[in-house]
Design a protein around this motif. Structure first.
Motif, short mmCIF file in Angstrom:
data_model
loop_
_atom_site.label_atom_id
_atom_site.label_comp_id
_atom_site.label_asym_id
_atom_site.label_seq_id
_atom_site.Cartn_x
_atom_site.Cartn_y
_atom_site.Cartn_z
N THR A 9 0.85 -1.19 0.00
CA THR A 9 0.00 0.00 0.00
C THR A 9 0.89 1.25 0.00
O THR A 9 2.11 1.13 0.10
CB THR A 9 -0.90 0.05 1.26
N GLN A 11 0.45 3.51 2.35
CA GLN A 11 0.42 3.97 3.73
C GLN A 11 1.85 4.18 4.25
O GLN A 11 2.75 3.41 3.93
CB GLN A 11 -0.30 2.92 4.59
N PHE A 16 2.31 4.53 10.62
CA PHE A 16 1.77 3.29 11.20
C PHE A 16 2.47 2.98 12.52
O PHE A 16 1.81 2.74 13.54
CB PHE A 16 1.94 2.13 10.21
N PRO A 49 -2.92 -3.31 6.01
CA PRO A 49 -2.98 -2.27 7.03
C PRO A 49 -2.01 -2.44 8.19
O PRO A 49 -1.82 -1.51 8.97
CB PRO A 49 -4.43 -2.36 7.53
#
Length: 140
Positions: A9, A11, A16, A49
């Motif tokens: 991803t 992200q 994170f 995620p």
């Protein structure tokens, strides 16, 4: 065929890790991140995620299922840091018995904190795992 759920991803890895509640776990993850980057020669990237992964390879099973995965990766979970690995049985036990205090499943090592293990042995596990994956599947 179903779409692969765990894939790279955009992200931010730092964002994170910044959300990990425990400062100790965040610090431990940053040590693991630097070690995996050194071993793989690849920068950290979010896979799905919650997995910080390095590099990638393509796998295809006899069943026909195929996809991509990271060469090395980890995830800070609620109860432990999960380090993903793949070793042949002939090397698995001899390396893991020197690691320290941890739990293990088929492809995961669960570490409460880095102070519980020998980080140099963890680096050997990751290095051997990356070499094994590359020799088995190649790189993507």
């Amino acid at each position: 065929m179903a779409e692969q759920k765990t894939k790279p991803t955009e992200q931010s890895v730092e964002a994170f890790l910044g959300k990990v509640p425990s400062e100790q776990t965040r610090d431990d993850c940053r040590v693991i991140m630097k070690m995996m980057e050194k071993v793989t020669g690849a920068p950290p990237k979010m896979w799905g995620p919650s997995i910080v992964g390095f590099g990638k390879y393509h796998y295809k099973y006899e069943s026909g299922h195929e996809g991509y995965s990271c060469l090395a990766g980890f995830s800070p979970r609620k109860t432990a840091i999960t380090v993903y690995f793949m070793l042949p049985e002939s090397e698995r036990e001899s390396l893991l018995k020197k690691l320290g205090k941890y739990k293990v499943s088929t492809a995961c090592i669960y570490i409460k904190k880095l102070a519980d293990i020998d980080v140099k042995v963890l680096q050997q596990v990751v290095d051997r795992s990356v070499k094994y994956v590359k020799s088995t599947y190649g790189e993507a």
